[in-house]
Design an enzyme around this catalytic site. Structure first.
Site, short mmCIF file in Angstrom:
data_model
loop_
_atom_site.label_atom_id
_atom_site.label_comp_id
_atom_site.label_asym_id
_atom_site.label_seq_id
_atom_site.Cartn_x
_atom_site.Cartn_y
_atom_site.Cartn_z
N ASP A 274 5.98 1.51 10.97
CA ASP A 274 5.18 2.47 10.23
C ASP A 274 4.22 3.11 11.23
O ASP A 274 3.95 2.56 12.30
CB ASP A 274 4.43 1.80 9.07
CG ASP A 274 4.10 2.78 7.95
OD1 ASP A 274 4.11 3.99 8.21
OD2 ASP A 274 3.84 2.33 6.83
N GLU A 477 -5.06 9.25 -7.08
CA GLU A 477 -4.24 8.11 -6.68
C GLU A 477 -3.26 8.56 -5.61
O GLU A 477 -2.74 9.67 -5.63
CB GLU A 477 -3.48 7.52 -7.87
CG GLU A 477 -2.44 8.45 -8.48
CD GLU A 477 -1.55 7.76 -9.49
OE1 GLU A 477 -1.67 6.54 -9.68
OE2 GLU A 477 -0.72 8.47 -10.11
#
Length: 734
Positions: A274, A477
């Site tokens: 990542d 969110e």
């Protein structure tokens, strides 16, 4: 002067010699074996590696790999996104967010979506290269799908997943990978990536240092099955996560990367970190002190591609004796094979995917597909008879903070499109010319209005129907740093809808009198909808529905299609019913282990019709180990509307030596029925569905009693309270 002339001559001579040497090395003048499509990938890979310097090798393992001009190798950026359509690039079809695709419970539909996305991916790449562009988000290696388990509603990135269930996640994730990668015998259409491996689902604020602790039982029962399924489906890439799992950073986790992924599952593709996860080795997890040590640890752990900034330090790491060039070569070889599979070193005419062009982007067929997916993703949570509405009423009032919002169509990791249909636009386009429609926003998204005057809610009193578009959006969110209105890095530590929205809905309810109030809820995660359920006559959960979201919402509200979406995640009544967010134990989580009654159960969703189920017929009620059995039911549309039912199979182990799920989803079949029509549905229950996972993480088949449930939702008292029919049968395994 003479020395100056000599010096200039020498410079020209050196330039000539260097230019001649480069010309001799350039594939335009000489064909290297790595450019020969008739050789094996192994031969071509080894030839290319042998021609690279140590510096070039290090940079070829970076996400932003530069050109190697002397070998005629163009630059390539490995970082591309396609979670629900080509993301962060040019104009492309924007499909519903992944959690919405999860709500379709439809693997065939998701395969169709991924095929469309990969068409557009190749078209985007081909068009960019043709015009000399090779920047980030123009490549063919896509870091999707996200198959993490949405174990807790607070996780802001849960919207990127297919929900809380390993079986559903594996089913849809496999379909998505197959659609992205294609079925050509030689070439990958694109390269997909299963992420984030593994045991990764928040908290966002702590992800660069957090250690997720999971038992072997939870690992193999919940967190790893979807990854195993995608490896079995030949996914080309695995992305290792930021966090640590059981004490080791995921990108340096021997158990996950070597023991499980490479040795046990025999994964043959490449592993990518990542982005900037290797920096976390020394800035977050503190397992090393320097970039050189982090680079060496990455190589020794089997990370083939570094998204970030660390692998250029491999040159110094070799000089310091931390890693060898041979070890680098081994990991680079794995990575380069992906390029060969994509045909990046082959003539364009050899690769059928090279024919895709700008004409294949954002097509009418893809737009129609986006609308179909959005229709099937919409979950009707309540309907007291208010829906469907007629589209020729005298007056409609549309209101709410999300009615005109483009943000609520997109979700995160989204693309762009010149024709994003908001919910207001979709509704306005669906009514008859003689009808009136008025719009006022009425309330802000997440805070009370500064102006106390209310010119909006009284409109509910003089309208035949009010549609309030409420909920949350990507500003509240999402991923760390992206949700600009979130004080908690995109996570939702407050489960409630903003109070101002509830207060406004109450005003609408009071003003409307006997006229219906329809609540349309946007968002990518569970939220407290108890008051919404009480105040509204009908409640639709539409997620982040993509470019055709407005039209799809209108299609459902006005009865053009019956809603058929199902919840891919449990909606608890309160966060008090869940364990602490940082606790990765599955105890008390999801429909499989939650003790408290949910607000809305997993698999739940209403229709404009009613479906009845016959009793379950089992082919055998006393079964020997290793044998399968068949479960059959007849499903009948007993209503007055043509509609689709999502028939779900659950299996429950009633007597086991360890904790087992209350029930486990193991089968899904969509069936479309005319009013009065019936169809027999058959499921095979295999020995694998009867296995339990013991405390050591081993799959074991034990004798005992089992229940089989078939119906329109997950088993439980709450499903029945909400009007879902569920049948049960039992068998014994000897």
């Amino acid at each position: 002067m003479k020395s100056l002339i000599i010096r200039k001559f020498l410079i020209l001579l050196i330039t000539f010699i260097t230019g001649f040497a480069v010309a001799q090395e350039n594939p335009k003048n000489q064909n290297y074996p790595f450019n020969d499509p008739t050789l094996s990938i192994e031969e071509r890979t080894q030839d290319l590696i042998n021609r690279l310097t140590i510096e070039e090798k290090a940079w070829q393992m970076m996400h932003n790999s530069p050109a190697v001009e002397r070998l005629g190798i163009p630059e390539y950026n490995w970082w591309n996104e396609a979670l629900h359509g080509i993301g962060r690039s040019g104009v492309a079809t924007v499909f519903p967010q992944a959690i919405g695709m999860g709500a379709t419970f439809d693997e065939d539909l998701i395969l169709e979506v991924a095929n469309a996305i990969s068409d557009e991916a190749r078209a985007t790449h081909n068009t960019a290269v043709e015009n000399g562009y090779r920047r980030q988000y123009s490549g063919l290696t896509f870091w999707t799908p996200n198959i993490n388990i949405f174990r807790d509603p607070r996780w802001g990135r849960g919207q990127e997943t297919y929900g809380e269930d390993p079986f559903l996640t594996a089913l849809l994730g496999t379909a998505f990978v197959k659609g992205l990668q294609g079925d050509h015998p030689k070439y990958l259409k694109t390269a997909a990536a299963a992420k984030h491996y593994a045991v990764h689902s928040g908290p966002e604020k702590l992800r660069h240092e957090f250690n997720a602790e999971a038992s072997m039982k939870d690992m193999w029962e919940t967190y790893l099955p979807a990854f195993k399924a995608l490896v079995d489906a030949d996914v080309e890439t695995i992305m290792c996560a930021y966090n640590a799992t059981n004490g080791e950073p995921c990108c340096a986790n021997k158990y996950l990367l070597q023991d499980v992924l490479r040795d046990k599952w025999n994964f043959q593709g490449h592993i990518v970190s990542d982005c900037w996860a290797l920096v976390d080795f020394y800035e977050g997890h503190n397992v090393v002190e320097t970039p050189e040590e982090a680079a060496a640890l990455g190589i020794k752990s089997g990370v083939n591609l570094n998204c970030g900034s660390v692998y250029p330090s491999l040159v110094e790491a070799v000089e310091q004796g931390l890693v060898t060039e041979v070890e680098i070569d081994e990991q680079l070889a794995v990575l380069l094979k992906t390029k060969f599979k994509l045909g990046l070193f082959d003539p364009a005419e050899d690769n059928p995917y090279s024919q895709l062009s700008a004409e294949d982007l954002d097509t009418e067929e893809h737009r129609a597909l986006a609308r179909k997916v959005a229709q099937k993703s919409i979950v009707m949570l309540k309907n007291n008879g208010a829906l469907p509405l007629k589209n020729d009423l005298s007056k409609y009032f549309i209101t709410g903070p999300n009615a005109t919002s483009i943000e609520v169509l997109l979700g995160n990791y989204h693309g762009i499109n010149p024709n994003l249909v908001t919910i207001l636009e979709g509704l306005a386009g669906a009514i008859e010319p003689q009808s009136q429609m008025q719009y006022r926003q009425g309330t802000l998204l997440d805070r009370p209005n500064a102006n106390p005057q209310d010119w909006a809610s009284p409109n509910a009193g003089n309208s035949d129907a009010t549609i309030a578009v409420l909920g949350i959006s990507g500003v509240l969110e999402g991923e760390e740093g992206e949700s600009i209105a979130s004080e908690t890095f995109g996570d939702r530590l407050d489960y409630n809808l903003p109070q101002n929205q509830i207060d406004y809905l109450r005003k609408l309810n009071e003003a409307a009198g006997d006229a219906p109030v329809i609540a349309v809820i946007t968002g990518g995660s569970p939220m407290n909808l108890q008051e919404v359920h009480e105040l509204a006559d009908a409640v639709l959960l539409v997620w982040y529905p993509g470019e055709e979201g407005g039209n799809a919402v209108a299609d459902v509200i006005f009865g053009k299609v019956s809603p058929s979406g199902r919840l891919p995640i449990t909606f608890p009544k309160s966060l008090d019913d869940l364990p602490a967010y940082e606790d990765y134990s599955m105890e008390g989580r999801t429909y499989k282990y939650m003790d408290a009654e949910p607000m809305y159960p997993f698999g739940y969703g209403l229709s404009y019709s009613d479906f009845n189920y016959s009793e379950i017929k089992l082919s055998d009620k006393k079964l020997k180990k290793g044998k399968s059995l068949t479960a059959k039911v007849v499903v009948t549309n007993s209503g007055e509307t043509k509609a689709e039912e999502v028939v779900q199979l659950y299996v429950s182990d009633l007597k086991a030596s360890v904790r087992t799920p209350k029930s486990q989803l193991y089968g899904i079949k969509r069936v479309e029925l005319e009013p009065g029509a019936s169809e027999e549905i058959s499921f095979e229950i295999t020995p694998q569905m009867m296995q339990l996972v013991n405390n050591e993480g081993e799959s074991v088949l034990e004798s005992g009693e089992f229940s089989v449930y078939i119906g329109g939702s997950s088993p439980g008292k709450r499903s029945i309270e909400l009007g879902k029919e569920l049948k049960e049968a039992n068998f014994t395994l000897r």
